[in-house]
Design an enzyme around this catalytic site. Structure first.
Site, PDB file in Angstrom:
ATOM      1  N   LEU A  45      -4.539   0.134  14.906  1.00 21.79           N
ATOM      2  CA  LEU A  45      -5.958   0.236  15.223  1.00 21.79           C
ATOM      3  C   LEU A  45      -6.136   1.332  16.254  1.00 21.79           C
ATOM      4  O   LEU A  45      -5.569   1.279  17.343  1.00 21.79           O
ATOM      5  CB  LEU A  45      -6.489  -1.091  15.774  1.00 21.79           C
ATOM      6  CG  LEU A  45      -6.461  -2.286  14.826  1.00 21.79           C
ATOM      7  CD1 LEU A  45      -7.158  -3.474  15.469  1.00 21.79           C
ATOM      8  CD2 LEU A  45      -7.107  -1.958  13.503  1.00 21.79           C
ATOM      9  N   ASP A  65       0.016  -7.436   1.046  1.00 20.91           N
ATOM     10  CA  ASP A  65       0.485  -6.102   1.428  1.00 20.91           C
ATOM     11  C   ASP A  65       2.008  -6.034   1.476  1.00 20.91           C
ATOM     12  O   ASP A  65       2.595  -5.440   2.385  1.00 20.91           O
ATOM     13  CB  ASP A  65      -0.106  -5.667   2.767  1.00 20.91           C
ATOM     14  CG  ASP A  65      -0.054  -4.136   2.949  1.00 20.91           C
ATOM     15  OD1 ASP A  65       0.294  -3.447   1.968  1.00 20.91           O
ATOM     16  OD2 ASP A  65      -0.369  -3.659   4.050  1.00 20.91           O
ATOM     17  N   GLY A 103      -3.729  -4.054 -11.125  1.00 16.78           N
ATOM     18  CA  GLY A 103      -3.562  -2.677 -11.570  1.00 16.78           C
ATOM     19  C   GLY A 103      -4.739  -1.786 -11.233  1.00 16.78           C
ATOM     20  O   GLY A 103      -5.003  -0.814 -11.935  1.00 16.78           O
ATOM     21  N   THR A 127       2.807  -2.513   9.692  1.00 25.53           N
ATOM     22  CA  THR A 127       1.799  -2.383   8.649  1.00 25.53           C
ATOM     23  C   THR A 127       0.602  -1.540   9.032  1.00 25.53           C
ATOM     24  O   THR A 127       0.126  -0.751   8.239  1.00 25.53           O
ATOM     25  CB  THR A 127       1.319  -3.790   8.229  1.00 25.53           C
ATOM     26  OG1 THR A 127       2.439  -4.507   7.713  1.00 25.53           O
ATOM     27  CG2 THR A 127       0.239  -3.743   7.179  1.00 25.53           C
ATOM     28  N   ASN A 139       4.551   5.807   7.461  1.00 25.76           N
ATOM     29  CA  ASN A 139       5.743   5.029   7.769  1.00 25.76           C
ATOM     30  C   ASN A 139       5.572   3.531   7.539  1.00 25.76           C
ATOM     31  O   ASN A 139       6.370   2.737   8.029  1.00 25.76           O
ATOM     32  CB  ASN A 139       6.158   5.274   9.217  1.00 25.76           C
ATOM     33  CG  ASN A 139       6.504   6.715   9.451  1.00 25.76           C
ATOM     34  OD1 ASN A 139       5.626   7.494   9.793  1.00 25.76           O
ATOM     35  ND2 ASN A 139       7.733   7.097   9.238  1.00 25.76           N
ATOM     36  N   SER A 140       4.571   3.128   6.827  1.00 23.27           N
ATOM     37  CA  SER A 140       4.356   1.709   6.571  1.00 23.27           C
ATOM     38  C   SER A 140       5.548   1.091   5.858  1.00 23.27           C
ATOM     39  O   SER A 140       6.185   1.712   5.026  1.00 23.27           O
ATOM     40  CB  SER A 140       3.111   1.514   5.705  1.00 23.27           C
ATOM     41  OG  SER A 140       1.963   1.926   6.390  1.00 23.27           O
ATOM     42  N   HIS A 174       0.813  -1.222   0.000  1.00 23.30           N
ATOM     43  CA  HIS A 174       0.000   0.000   0.000  1.00 23.30           C
ATOM     44  C   HIS A 174       0.845   1.270   0.000  1.00 23.30           C
ATOM     45  O   HIS A 174       0.333   2.361  -0.254  1.00 23.30           O
ATOM     46  CB  HIS A 174      -1.008  -0.003   1.163  1.00 23.30           C
ATOM     47  CG  HIS A 174      -0.415   0.225   2.516  1.00 23.30           C
ATOM     48  ND1 HIS A 174      -0.192  -0.795   3.416  1.00 23.30           N
ATOM     49  CD2 HIS A 174      -0.017   1.353   3.145  1.00 23.30           C
ATOM     50  CE1 HIS A 174       0.302  -0.303   4.539  1.00 23.30           C
ATOM     51  NE2 HIS A 174       0.428   1.000   4.389  1.00 23.30           N
TER      52      HIS A 174
END
Length: 356
Positions: A205, A100, A239, A202, A185-186, A70
């Site tokens: 919450l 992910d 895509g 990742t 910052n993922s 992401h």
């Protein structure tokens, strides 16, 4: 424009300048300073056209970087900065939005790279001390050029099959911890007391009574996927960008001018469960299936889909190159700008990408 808020889920990875947020030091653990000094050179800033994140160099000789899908999905160009070096061009080798995860490399070889060492996430235990490292959204405004960190403790070492909200995939194996991670910052590392990567941070919450719950994809799940991604695996990358039709923040994923149409669509299709296409990249499998912005997908392979996890369940069960029938309904938004009759159904065939 990309949506930054996902209900109670803030997708992000990594860190702020605070330290000492609940971790317990164990015999043999390095000090936070030592962990930082060992891990910072392999923790990179991933900079896209629309946003930024963090990545981890795991193969210095080949210049291979792992990050979250992401972070880089849909980005027309990418740059990577290593500590205080100037950002340089990078390219994506492989991506799997359903896991992910993505693997990048530098467009040109870079000297003196340092690689991270992976640890065994199966050895992680409740209350273990952990450190999160990376580049928060505000880092450029702060003028900082190196990654920053937070510390905490493991709350649950083995969270299985978590699908936090409808915009996110199903995460087969994650570590829940209390080392604060923040938007932008993922993709950065969660480190044990030996400065080994035990997870790729990742998501967070927050809200609804939930505080301090942060998650990293476990290293034992990540490592087996890296070779295929580095070889160009795009099996689950069609895509496109999909968001659940009932998402209260759906308009945030579109340009501001489209907001009235989005609201009109959600009102007209209030009784429909499905996923809206935000975009389909040129020449992508989605575009070749004539899917475009505003199309609403309700079924794939005769299976109802109303979340990204359900879409990924279908894609992951399909063979590489398989043709998957897709059904949906027209909405007031569509790729060619024409208004269609809301609720009128359509069908198309989607060819699943081939794994390398």
């Amino acid at each position: 424009m990309r949506g930054r808020t996902r209900g109670v889920v803030a997708v992000a990875t990594m860190v702020v300048l605070t330290a000492g947020s609940g971790g317990v030091a164990f015999a043999g653990d390095l000090t936070p300073k030592d962990i930082y000094e060992r891990a910072a050179p392999s923790t990179v800033h991933v900079i896209g056209t629309y946003g930024s994140g963090t990545g981890v160099i795991y193969d210095a000789d080949k210049g291979l970087i792992v990050t979250n899908a992401h972070v880089v999905q849909g980005e027309p160009s990418l740059r990577v900065a290593v500590e205080d070096r100037a950002p340089v061009a990078a390219r994506m080798l492989g991506i799997d939005p359903c896991e992910d995860l993505a693997v990048l490399t530098f467009s040109h070889p870079q000297p003196n790279l340092k690689e991270a060492k992976f640890g065994d996430s199966k050895e992680v235990s409740f209350a273990d001390n952990v450190t999160a490292l990376g580049y928060p959204d505000s880092i450029e405004a702060q003028g900082a050029q190196k990654p920053v960190f937070t510390t905490g403790a493991v709350q649950n070492p083995d969270v299985r099959d978590s699908a936090p909200d409808a915009t996110m995939p199903r995460y087969p194996s994650t570590i829940q911890h209390s080392a604060t991670i923040n938007p932008g910052n993922s993709g950065g590392p969660l480190l044990n007391g030996k400065a080994e990567v035990i997870g790729i941070n990742t998501l967070s919450l927050q809200g609804g009574g939930m505080q301090g719950q942060f998650y990293a994809i476990s290293s034992d799940h990540v490592r087996p996927l890296l070779d295929q991604l580095a070889a160009g695996d795009v099996k689950n990358d069609l895509g496109w960008k999909l968001v659940d039709l009932k998402n209260p923040n759906l308009a945030d994923f579109f340009v501001e001018e489209a907001a009235p149409k989005v609201a009109q669509t959600q009102k007209a299709l209030k009784d429909v469960d499905g996923m809206m296409v935000v975009y389909a990249l040129t020449n992508s499998p989605a575009a070749k299936a004539k899917l475009g912005s505003g199309d609403v997908i309700t079924d794939m392979k005769d299976t109802p889909v109303a979340s990204l996890a359900e879409v990924c369940d279908v894609l992951q069960s399909a063979a590489p190159g398989e043709t998957v029938p897709v059904e949906g309904v027209y909405s007031p938004i569509n790729a060619d700008g024409k208004e269609m009759k809301s609720g009128e159904t359509w069908t198309t065939d989607l060819v699943v990408g081939k794994a390398k």
